[in-house]
Design a protein around this motif. Structure first.
Motif, PDB file in Angstrom:
ATOM      1  N   ASN A 403       0.595  -1.220  -0.089  1.00 18.27           N
ATOM      2  CA  ASN A 403      -0.001  -0.191  -0.342  1.00 18.27           C
ATOM      3  C   ASN A 403       0.922   1.189  -0.369  1.00 18.27           C
ATOM      4  OD1 ASN A 403      -1.337   2.133   1.030  1.00 18.27           O
ATOM      5  ND2 ASN A 403      -3.353   0.796   1.101  1.00 18.27           N
ATOM      6  N   LYS A 405       0.477   4.259   1.173  1.00 20.90           N
ATOM      7  CA  LYS A 405       0.239   5.268   2.067  1.00 20.90           C
ATOM      8  C   LYS A 405       1.264   4.174   2.985  1.00 20.90           C
ATOM      9  CE  LYS A 405      -3.508   7.521   1.557  1.00 20.90           C
ATOM     10  NZ  LYS A 405      -5.172   7.401   1.560  1.00 20.90           N
ATOM     11  N   HIS A 406       1.548   2.831   2.842  1.00 26.74           N
ATOM     12  CA  HIS A 406       2.086   2.638   4.410  1.00 26.74           C
ATOM     13  C   HIS A 406       3.804   2.120   3.523  1.00 26.74           C
ATOM     14  CE1 HIS A 406      -1.204  -0.548   5.602  1.00 26.74           C
ATOM     15  NE2 HIS A 406      -1.047   0.754   6.994  1.00 26.74           N
ATOM     16  N   VAL A 408       4.858   5.454   2.264  1.00 23.95           N
ATOM     17  CA  VAL A 408       5.088   6.637   2.539  1.00 23.95           C
ATOM     18  C   VAL A 408       5.431   7.037   4.013  1.00 23.95           C
ATOM     19  CG1 VAL A 408       4.139   8.972   2.891  1.00 23.95           C
ATOM     20  CG2 VAL A 408       4.153   7.169   0.758  1.00 23.95           C
ATOM     21  N   LYS A 409       5.068   6.518   5.280  1.00 27.31           N
ATOM     22  CA  LYS A 409       4.679   6.448   6.874  1.00 27.31           C
ATOM     23  C   LYS A 409       6.325   5.248   6.891  1.00 27.31           C
ATOM     24  CE  LYS A 409       0.781   4.744   8.343  1.00 27.31           C
ATOM     25  NZ  LYS A 409       0.263   5.558   9.109  1.00 27.31           N
ATOM     26  N   VAL A 447      -4.849   3.698   7.999  1.00 30.85           N
ATOM     27  CA  VAL A 447      -4.929   4.468   6.365  1.00 30.85           C
ATOM     28  C   VAL A 447      -6.080   4.094   6.298  1.00 30.85           C
ATOM     29  CG1 VAL A 447      -3.813   3.452   4.429  1.00 30.85           C
ATOM     30  CG2 VAL A 447      -1.777   4.266   6.255  1.00 30.85           C
ATOM     31  N   LYS A 449      -8.945   2.697   3.776  1.00 30.19           N
ATOM     32  CA  LYS A 449      -8.553   1.754   2.849  1.00 30.19           C
ATOM     33  C   LYS A 449      -9.559   2.444   2.312  1.00 30.19           C
ATOM     34  CE  LYS A 449      -7.177  -2.394   4.357  1.00 30.19           C
ATOM     35  NZ  LYS A 449      -7.137  -4.021   4.996  1.00 30.19           N
TER      36      LYS A 449
END
Length: 465
Positions: A403, A405-406, A408-409, A447, A449
């Protein structure tokens, strides 16, 4: 009340941000037992200079192994002034005969029962030389004196502890000696823990418990009570607890976003040597997949220098940690702390090299190694830290997530923790550390979904192995 700086906080390895994370909750907890009209100051040398110009009626010093000699110097200085000095903590409990010449009273084990007993005796003029914890309970613990904590000096002022000890007994663990003679793991009442959480401003919490998931019934009820609080929190657990039942799902639903996990070693022989039974036969990869599926970042702990380790242990461990997408890793050189089974074993085998406690910081070799030479162990340890936190490995580990976003995190958390030291130093010097907390909360936030019309989760791109 004073928490002297650990020796490493005054060494070339010192990372100011590492020692500006959490306030000294133990001392703030003891302060809660004092009379309402008592004047109390709490000083943490990790974030401020200790003012020794005062002359309190009672001085309390918390002693760890690598601040022991520094703590004794403070104690001796205040005793010369005529102050009544109390010493307690892990190191005092492990080596009371060493600590007692520097104090009027020492405390062995947890202080929730013995400290109030001492206060009563002190005010009656008949305080004893040694107080030993005789009852293990958190049933009547008062609210922590958080008003004594200088919140602006810490990145994570909302640290909290809702239990004591650990249900497991690893041979190298410093805590076993501390809880000897009574219960080694016990919890607060759930309603009291939830009330303490309600007192804390903002969203972020950090549970400093050795094993937040150690009591399944307590943890399950706690997480149920935390649902709807809109909290994000970090904590610690074992592989065994993560894989058992649905407790980790309940934790994630309550706001768990980052977890410390003691992998320690990839060798079964080393696990047996360490009495780390909770890891034996457990599928590390399955536990990691489960955490990642819940959006929980992982801080993995590893120990180098166990008897089964050889020269390739450092690269194997770092490569594995990167491939498994661990967000951060904490590496240690095996350290036989006094009071542990490991220390007793090594002392019997004449493998303890010295007792310079300042060097018992998991960064120095203080025992006679077997499969690795001391030089090889030290060099490998240094290499592991440097290698794991290279930009290329941070990037590579980030890309293991499926994912965006994960990804980036992960990249933001790992990079921010280790790659922006000048920025952290500036923020600490300008006392703006607590203003960085919203950034941490944003990185830890769940995050959300997105779903398509068929209600199936859409992944931004497939996993890159």
């Amino acid at each position: 009340m004073i928490l002297p700086a650990l020796t490493e906080a005054k060494s070339p390895y010192w990372r100011p941000i590492k020692y500006s994370l959490f306030p000294p909750l133990c001392l703030a907890t003891l302060a809660a037992y004092c009379n309402a009209d008592d004047e109390i100051t709490l000083q943490d040398e990790h974030v401020e200079e200790i003012d020794t110009s005062d002359k309190p009626d009672i001085l309390v010093i918390q002693v760890y192994i690598t601040n022991a000699f520094r703590a004794y110097r403070f104690a001796d200085e205040y005793r010369k002034k005529g102050c009544y000095v109390c010493l307690g903590g892990l190191h005092v409990t492990s080596l009371p005969e060493e600590a007692i010449p520097h104090a009027d009273t020492i405390f062995l084990g947890p202080g929730e029962e013995s400290w109030p007993r001492f206060l009563k005796d002190f005010y009656n003029g008949n305080a004893a030389k040694i107080y030993i914890s005789s009852e293990r309970t958190l049933e009547t613990i008062p609210p922590i004196r958080r008003d004594l904590i200088k919140r602006h000096l810490y990145l994570v002022p909302n640290s909290i502890v809702v239990s004591r000890g650990c249900p497991h007994h690893c041979s190298f663990c410093y805590k076993d000696a501390f809880f000897e003679g009574g219960k080694s793991f016990y919890t607060q009442r759930v309603d009291a823990a939830l009330a303490e959480i309600e007192r804390l401003p903002g969203r972020h919490l950090y549970f400093l418990d050795d094993h937040l998931l150690g009591n399944q019934r307590f943890a399950s009820t706690l997480f149920e009570g935390m649902r709807g609080m809109n909290r994000v929190f970090q904590g610690a657990s074992t592989i065994d607890a993560i894989l058992r039942g649905d407790l980790i799902e309940k934790a994630a639903e309550a706001g768990l976003r980052s977890i410390f996990v003691g992998f320690e070693t990839l060798s079964n022989g080393n696990l047996i040597q360490s009495n780390k039974k909770q890891n034996l036969g457990r599928d590390y990869t399955e536990a990691i997949k489960r955490l990642h599926s819940l959006g929980v970042m992982i801080n993995g702990s590893f120990v180098f220098g166990l008897d089964d380790d050889n020269k390739d242990v450092f690269k194997r461990t770092v490569d594995w940690a990167v491939k498994q997408a661990l967000t951060t890793s904490t590496f240690h050189i095996l350290t036989p702390y006094p009071g542990t089974k490991l220390f007793q074993q090594m002392q019997a085998e004449h493998r303890i090299l010295h007792k310079q406690w300042d060097l018992y910081d998991t960064r120095h070799v203080v025992y006679q190694t077997k499969s690795l030479s001391p030089v090889e162990l030290k060099k490998g340890y240094n290499w592991a830290y440097k290698s794991f936190y290279t930009w290329s490995n941070i990037f590579k580990a980030s890309l293991q997530h499926d994912n965006i976003k994960h990804v980036v995190k992960h990249f933001a958390y790992a990079g921010g923790w280790k790659k922006f030291e000048p920025l952290w130093n500036f923020v600490i010097k300008t006392q703006g550390l607590n203003k960085m907390l919203p950034i941490l909360e944003a990185i830890l936030s769940k995050v959300q979904k997105r779903k398509n019309v068929n209600n199936n989760t859409i992944s931004p791109f497939p996993a890159i192995a």
